[in-house]
Motif scaffolding. Sequence first.
Motif, PDB file in Angstrom:
ATOM      1  N   ASP B 232      33.951  32.138   6.903  1.00 38.42           N
ATOM      2  CA  ASP B 232      34.512  30.851   7.328  1.00 38.42           C
ATOM      3  C   ASP B 232      33.631  29.680   6.930  1.00 38.42           C
ATOM      4  O   ASP B 232      34.108  28.633   6.512  1.00 38.42           O
ATOM      5  CB  ASP B 232      34.693  30.834   8.847  1.00 38.42           C
ATOM      6  CG  ASP B 232      35.949  31.580   9.264  1.00 38.42           C
ATOM      7  OD1 ASP B 232      36.773  31.858   8.377  1.00 38.42           O
ATOM      8  OD2 ASP B 232      36.085  31.885  10.461  1.00 38.42           O
ATOM      9  N   ILE B 233      32.328  29.874   7.124  1.00 40.14           N
ATOM     10  CA  ILE B 233      31.406  28.747   6.961  1.00 40.14           C
ATOM     11  C   ILE B 233      30.450  28.986   5.809  1.00 40.14           C
ATOM     12  O   ILE B 233      29.845  30.048   5.703  1.00 40.14           O
ATOM     13  CB  ILE B 233      30.587  28.535   8.258  1.00 40.14           C
ATOM     14  CG1 ILE B 233      31.505  28.120   9.408  1.00 40.14           C
ATOM     15  CG2 ILE B 233      29.492  27.499   8.050  1.00 40.14           C
ATOM     16  CD1 ILE B 233      30.800  28.026  10.743  1.00 40.14           C
ATOM     17  N   LEU B 234      30.321  27.960   4.958  1.00 40.56           N
ATOM     18  CA  LEU B 234      29.265  27.991   3.952  1.00 40.56           C
ATOM     19  C   LEU B 234      28.110  27.169   4.508  1.00 40.56           C
ATOM     20  O   LEU B 234      28.275  25.991   4.828  1.00 40.56           O
ATOM     21  CB  LEU B 234      29.753  27.384   2.635  1.00 40.56           C
ATOM     22  CG  LEU B 234      28.662  27.101   1.591  1.00 40.56           C
ATOM     23  CD1 LEU B 234      27.988  28.384   1.125  1.00 40.56           C
ATOM     24  CD2 LEU B 234      29.256  26.352   0.387  1.00 40.56           C
ATOM     25  N   LEU B 235      26.946  27.794   4.635  1.00 44.23           N
ATOM     26  CA  LEU B 235      25.762  27.063   5.082  1.00 44.23           C
ATOM     27  C   LEU B 235      24.970  26.639   3.853  1.00 44.23           C
ATOM     28  O   LEU B 235      24.597  27.462   3.023  1.00 44.23           O
ATOM     29  CB  LEU B 235      24.884  27.940   5.977  1.00 44.23           C
ATOM     30  CG  LEU B 235      23.548  27.287   6.369  1.00 44.23           C
ATOM     31  CD1 LEU B 235      23.745  26.168   7.375  1.00 44.23           C
ATOM     32  CD2 LEU B 235      22.554  28.314   6.895  1.00 44.23           C
ATOM     33  N   VAL B 236      24.751  25.356   3.752  1.00 37.61           N
ATOM     34  CA  VAL B 236      23.934  24.832   2.655  1.00 37.61           C
ATOM     35  C   VAL B 236      22.671  24.274   3.289  1.00 37.61           C
ATOM     36  O   VAL B 236      22.735  23.387   4.140  1.00 37.61           O
ATOM     37  CB  VAL B 236      24.675  23.715   1.893  1.00 37.61           C
ATOM     38  CG1 VAL B 236      23.858  23.269   0.694  1.00 37.61           C
ATOM     39  CG2 VAL B 236      26.054  24.180   1.468  1.00 37.61           C
ATOM     40  N   THR B 237      21.544  24.816   2.890  1.00 35.95           N
ATOM     41  CA  THR B 237      20.318  24.437   3.578  1.00 35.95           C
ATOM     42  C   THR B 237      19.201  24.265   2.570  1.00 35.95           C
ATOM     43  O   THR B 237      19.260  24.809   1.467  1.00 35.95           O
ATOM     44  CB  THR B 237      20.007  25.524   4.652  1.00 35.95           C
ATOM     45  OG1 THR B 237      19.227  24.954   5.678  1.00 35.95           O
ATOM     46  CG2 THR B 237      19.319  26.732   4.054  1.00 35.95           C
ATOM     47  N   PRO B 238      18.176  23.464   2.898  1.00 38.52           N
ATOM     48  CA  PRO B 238      17.095  23.282   1.912  1.00 38.52           C
ATOM     49  C   PRO B 238      16.381  24.597   1.654  1.00 38.52           C
ATOM     50  O   PRO B 238      16.189  25.397   2.568  1.00 38.52           O
ATOM     51  CB  PRO B 238      16.167  22.276   2.592  1.00 38.52           C
ATOM     52  CG  PRO B 238      16.509  22.300   4.032  1.00 38.52           C
ATOM     53  CD  PRO B 238      17.956  22.662   4.104  1.00 38.52           C
ATOM     54  N   SER B 239      15.980  24.810   0.418  1.00 40.11           N
ATOM     55  CA  SER B 239      15.426  26.119   0.057  1.00 40.11           C
ATOM     56  C   SER B 239      14.098  26.395   0.754  1.00 40.11           C
ATOM     57  O   SER B 239      13.703  27.552   0.877  1.00 40.11           O
ATOM     58  CB  SER B 239      15.279  26.236  -1.460  1.00 40.11           C
ATOM     59  OG  SER B 239      14.523  25.152  -1.961  1.00 40.11           O
ATOM     60  N   ALA B 240      13.428  25.356   1.215  1.00 43.01           N
ATOM     61  CA  ALA B 240      12.188  25.589   1.963  1.00 43.01           C
ATOM     62  C   ALA B 240      12.467  26.454   3.184  1.00 43.01           C
ATOM     63  O   ALA B 240      11.596  27.182   3.655  1.00 43.01           O
ATOM     64  CB  ALA B 240      11.571  24.261   2.386  1.00 43.01           C
ATOM     65  N   ASP B 241      13.708  26.391   3.686  1.00 44.64           N
ATOM     66  CA  ASP B 241      14.090  27.191   4.853  1.00 44.64           C
ATOM     67  C   ASP B 241      13.956  28.684   4.589  1.00 44.64           C
ATOM     68  O   ASP B 241      13.903  29.482   5.516  1.00 44.64           O
ATOM     69  CB  ASP B 241      15.539  26.897   5.260  1.00 44.64           C
ATOM     70  CG  ASP B 241      15.673  25.606   6.048  1.00 44.64           C
ATOM     71  OD1 ASP B 241      14.635  24.949   6.291  1.00 44.64           O
ATOM     72  OD2 ASP B 241      16.807  25.247   6.426  1.00 44.64           O
ATOM     73  N   PHE B 242      13.915  29.071   3.315  1.00 46.64           N
ATOM     74  CA  PHE B 242      13.882  30.496   3.014  1.00 46.64           C
ATOM     75  C   PHE B 242      12.498  31.109   3.116  1.00 46.64           C
ATOM     76  O   PHE B 242      12.354  32.311   3.123  1.00 46.64           O
ATOM     77  CB  PHE B 242      14.464  30.769   1.621  1.00 46.64           C
ATOM     78  CG  PHE B 242      15.900  30.346   1.508  1.00 46.64           C
ATOM     79  CD1 PHE B 242      16.835  30.784   2.447  1.00 46.64           C
ATOM     80  CD2 PHE B 242      16.324  29.498   0.495  1.00 46.64           C
ATOM     81  CE1 PHE B 242      18.157  30.383   2.353  1.00 46.64           C
ATOM     82  CE2 PHE B 242      17.648  29.094   0.404  1.00 46.64           C
ATOM     83  CZ  PHE B 242      18.566  29.531   1.335  1.00 46.64           C
ATOM     84  N   PHE B 243      11.477  30.257   3.120  1.00 45.30           N
ATOM     85  CA  PHE B 243      10.152  30.910   3.158  1.00 45.30           C
ATOM     86  C   PHE B 243       9.059  30.102   3.856  1.00 45.30           C
ATOM     87  O   PHE B 243       8.126  30.675   4.394  1.00 45.30           O
ATOM     88  CB  PHE B 243       9.708  31.231   1.731  1.00 45.30           C
ATOM     89  CG  PHE B 243       9.169  30.039   1.030  1.00 45.30           C
ATOM     90  CD1 PHE B 243       7.800  29.890   0.829  1.00 45.30           C
ATOM     91  CD2 PHE B 243      10.026  29.034   0.594  1.00 45.30           C
ATOM     92  CE1 PHE B 243       7.309  28.764   0.206  1.00 45.30           C
ATOM     93  CE2 PHE B 243       9.539  27.918  -0.036  1.00 45.30           C
ATOM     94  CZ  PHE B 243       8.176  27.779  -0.226  1.00 45.30           C
ATOM     95  N   ALA B 244       9.157  28.758   3.857  1.00 43.81           N
ATOM     96  CA  ALA B 244       8.010  27.986   4.341  1.00 43.81           C
ATOM     97  C   ALA B 244       8.018  27.885   5.870  1.00 43.81           C
ATOM     98  O   ALA B 244       9.077  27.885   6.493  1.00 43.81           O
ATOM     99  CB  ALA B 244       8.029  26.591   3.723  1.00 43.81           C
ATOM    100  N   GLU B 245       6.843  27.768   6.457  1.00 41.21           N
ATOM    101  CA  GLU B 245       6.721  27.480   7.880  1.00 41.21           C
ATOM    102  C   GLU B 245       6.661  25.969   8.050  1.00 41.21           C
ATOM    103  O   GLU B 245       5.975  25.315   7.262  1.00 41.21           O
ATOM    104  CB  GLU B 245       5.422  28.095   8.434  1.00 41.21           C
ATOM    105  CG  GLU B 245       5.469  29.598   8.552  1.00 41.21           C
ATOM    106  CD  GLU B 245       6.365  30.075   9.692  1.00 41.21           C
ATOM    107  OE1 GLU B 245       6.715  29.239  10.556  1.00 41.21           O
ATOM    108  OE2 GLU B 245       6.719  31.252   9.691  1.00 41.21           O
ATOM    109  N   PRO B 246       7.287  25.411   9.053  1.00 36.22           N
ATOM    110  CA  PRO B 246       8.086  26.035  10.102  1.00 36.22           C
ATOM    111  C   PRO B 246       9.575  26.123   9.762  1.00 36.22           C
ATOM    112  O   PRO B 246      10.380  26.453  10.613  1.00 36.22           O
ATOM    113  CB  PRO B 246       7.897  25.055  11.260  1.00 36.22           C
ATOM    114  CG  PRO B 246       7.865  23.718  10.576  1.00 36.22           C
ATOM    115  CD  PRO B 246       7.193  23.946   9.253  1.00 36.22           C
ATOM    116  N   HIS B 247       9.904  25.837   8.490  1.00 38.31           N
ATOM    117  CA  HIS B 247      11.320  25.775   8.106  1.00 38.31           C
ATOM    118  C   HIS B 247      12.070  27.061   8.416  1.00 38.31           C
ATOM    119  O   HIS B 247      13.190  27.058   8.904  1.00 38.31           O
ATOM    120  CB  HIS B 247      11.465  25.480   6.615  1.00 38.31           C
ATOM    121  CG  HIS B 247      10.591  24.372   6.108  1.00 38.31           C
ATOM    122  ND1 HIS B 247       9.223  24.391   6.156  1.00 38.31           N
ATOM    123  CD2 HIS B 247      10.917  23.198   5.525  1.00 38.31           C
ATOM    124  CE1 HIS B 247       8.733  23.287   5.628  1.00 38.31           C
ATOM    125  NE2 HIS B 247       9.739  22.547   5.244  1.00 38.31           N
TER     126      HIS B 247
END
Lengths: 258, 511
Positions: B232-247
Amino acid sequence: MTALSIIYVILFYLAMITLVVGVANKIVQYVRVPAPLKIAVTPAPITRGGVVYRFFTEVVFFNSLFRATKWTWIFGWIFHLSLLLAFFRHLRYVISPNSFLWPLVNLEVVQSFGKYAGFAMLFGLTGLFVRRIFVDRVRYISSPSDYLMLLLIFAIAGTGLLMSFSKEVGISGVDIIQLKAFVMGLFLLDWQSLPGDIILLVHLTMVLFLMMIFPVSKLLHAPGLFFAPTRYQVDNPREKRHLSDWGAAIEAKDGRNA
Amino acid sequence: MADFETPQTHEFPVIPTVMEGAMAHSSPFVASAEFQSEMGFPGDGGLIEGWKDRFLDLLDDKLGKYRSLQVFMDTCVKCGACTDKCHYFLGTSDPKNMPVARQDLLRKVYRRYHTFAGKYFPKLVGAIDLTEDVVNDMYSYYHQCSECRRCAVFCPFGIDTAEVTMAARDILAQVGLGQKYSNQIIPKVHKIGNNLGLPEKALADTLEGLEEDVEDDTGVKVRFPLDEKGADILLVTPSADFFAEPHVDGLMGYGKVFHAAGVSWTLSSKASEAANFGLFIGSYEQMRQVSLRIRDAAKELGVKRIVFGECGHAWRVAYNHLNTLAGPWDFLDQSYPIPQHILEFTKDCLDRGILNIDKSQNDDMTLTFHDSCNIARASRIGAEPGSQFTTPREVIKAVCNNFYDMSADTIHDATFCCGGGGGLLTDDLMELRVKGALPRMESLKNVIADKGVTHMAAICAICKSQFTKVLPYYGMTMDQIVSVHQLVGNAIILDGQGDDADESDDADEAA
Ligand code: SF4
Ligand code: SF4
C-alpha cells in the motif's frame, strides 16, 4: 505664462510619464515572469483570504520588520505613516472643491495631521540615517544612493515644512491658490502659471526628481512587495498542482509525467 | 582538532562586529571535468572560456524564468533587518555572510547590466563589473549559505536569499564552477538509487539486518520490505537512515509504527533516497529528474500512498514540488495527503490510539526539539499552518515524559539552521559548519543548563549528521542527537513483545 511655468509644466508631464510608464513596465515584467515553484515561506496562509490578511499585516504594520528589528521598525513605520498623511494633505491640490471628495480632504484633521506629519517624517528619516551610519552592518551594505535617497526625502519634507510654517519662521507664504490652479491646470490641460517662490521650486524639483527615479531605484519595493512568491503564494501544493508554462514545456518534451 | 577556533557560546545571543574577509578563504572543492560532465556541466575545476558572456546570458535566462529572482533583485531597500539573522554571519562575523550582502554579490552585477542606474551611475548604486574576482567571491559565499530561509522570515519584502543562492549556484556550475560534493552525489542517485551509492543487494542485506535487530530487541518479527509489489505504502527515506546513527534508529521506529498500524509498506531500491540535491544546486531539471524516480517507483510497485521519512530538504521538495515536478498523482489513493510525512502518519496512529505506548521507555532522556529549517519555513506537517511545529512536538510528548523547548527566538520559524544544510555537509567546509552551528549550539547549551535537557531530537538526516559532527566541538557528545522516530520506536510496545522490552531500550542506548 512665464518661461519658468512652461518649464515646470513640461517637467511635470515628463516626471508623470516616467513614473507611470516606468512602474507599469516593471509591474508587467513581474506579472509576466513565471514563478515555477511553490516557495511560500511557511507558516503561510492556506487560503486566498489568508494571503490578503498576511499582506494587510505587512503593509499596515510592517509585521516582519517588527519581528526583525524594533529600531528600524519604529523609524521606518513612522516615516511611512507620515508619508501617507502628507500625501492626504496634498490631495487638496488635485481635488476640485466641487468634488465629492473635497469635504474629506478639507477636513481639519487631514490638513493638520498632514502638516505635523512633516516633523514625524524628519524624525523617522533621521533615525534611519543615523542607523545607516552607525550600525556597522547597515553601513557595510549601504551605497551612496541609499544615503542620498534619505537626504532627498529629508529635503523634500524640510522645504514642505518651511512652506507650511512660513508665518512662524517669518518668510513669505506661497500663494497656494495659484499653486492649486497650476496643478489643476496640468490635469485639465489648461496651463496656469506657477508661483515663483524659490522654496516651492526647490520642493517641486525634488519631488519631480523622486518621481523620475522611482522606477529605476529601490523605491520599486512598493510594487515589488506584492510580487514576492514567498509571501503571496497560498500554501496548498499538495492539494493543487502548480505548474509554470516552461515547466509544462519540459514535461511535454519527455512525457515522463504522463 | 582543527586549524580554526570554535566560537564561544553565550547565555544571550551576541551580534558580532563586522570582520571583513573573515571567511574569504572558505570554498568547497570545485568539481573536476569528471563530475561536471556527468551532470551535463562544462569545465574542469575552473571557469570555462567565454564564461563572462555565458554568465550574463544565464543570468538573463534566470531572470526571465524566476519571478522570485527578478523581484528580489529590485526590491531590497538595504534596511538591514536581515543582517543579523544568518547563522553563518553570527558564527563567522564575515559581513558577506549577512543575507543582504550575499544577495548583493549577484545584485551588484544585475544592477550593472540590467538597470538604468547601474549602467550609467554604477558607483552611486554600488553596481560592479563582472570579473573573475567577483565570480570567485560568489563561489565562496554562495557556498556559505545553507538556503535555510531564516532571512526571508524577517525581510519586510519576503526576500529569500536561498532563491538567489540557488540561481547563482546553477549559473556558476554552468560556467565551470560546479561544487564537487553535490555534483558527485546526484549521479549516484540516478545510477544506483541513492546518495550513498548503496546498491540494491547491500540495501537488502541491511534491511535484513534491521529485521534481525528488531527481533532480537523485541522478540517480534517486524518486516522491512524492499521492492514489494502491491504494497500500500511506498516509504521514501534518506539513505542515511539505512546505516548511520541515530538515523537508523529512526528507520526502526517507522518500521515499528507501520507494523503496529498493520499496513503494508515497502521501500524501493530505485527510489532508495528521499534527498534531492537538485534543490541545493538550483536546478529545476535535476530536481525534476530526481523526483521522477519516485513516480516511476510508485508506478512500478503499484502502491497507493507515498510516505516520506525524516528529512528536511527532502520534505521541502516533496511537500512543495513533488506535485509540480513528478505529478499529477491521480493514480494514488486521493484520501491521503500526497505525499504524506511519516509524522503525519504516526500522529494519526497516536490520535486513533492504535499504538501501544510506554512513555517511560524514554525516561532516561530529557528532550528538546530542533526545528529543521526546511520543515519550519518551507513546508507543513499536518493540516493547519504552523502544524509543522506542533506535530513533531505532540508526537514527542506522546512518547516521552520529559520535554522542554529551546528559547523562543530560536525555534519554530525563527529556528536556526544546523549549519550543514543546503549542500554544505562536506568535510571541505568543516570550519563553516562548526561556526555556522553556533546559534543552535548556544540555545541547546542554555536549555541543557536551565532544564537539564540531555538529548535533542531532529527530523532531518542532514541535521542529524551535522550535529553528530559538530556537537563535540562545543563540548557535547555526538549521541546527544536523536531521531524523533527513535523515540517513537523506543516507546512502542508491539503486540507479542514480552517482558524483555526493557532490554531493547538498553540495546538502543548502547548502539
Ligand atoms: S538562507 Fe539561511 S544561510 Fe542563506 S543567507 Fe539566509 S539565513 Fe543565511
Ligand atoms: S531585510 Fe530584505 S530589504 Fe532589508 S536589507 Fe535584508 S534583504 Fe534587503
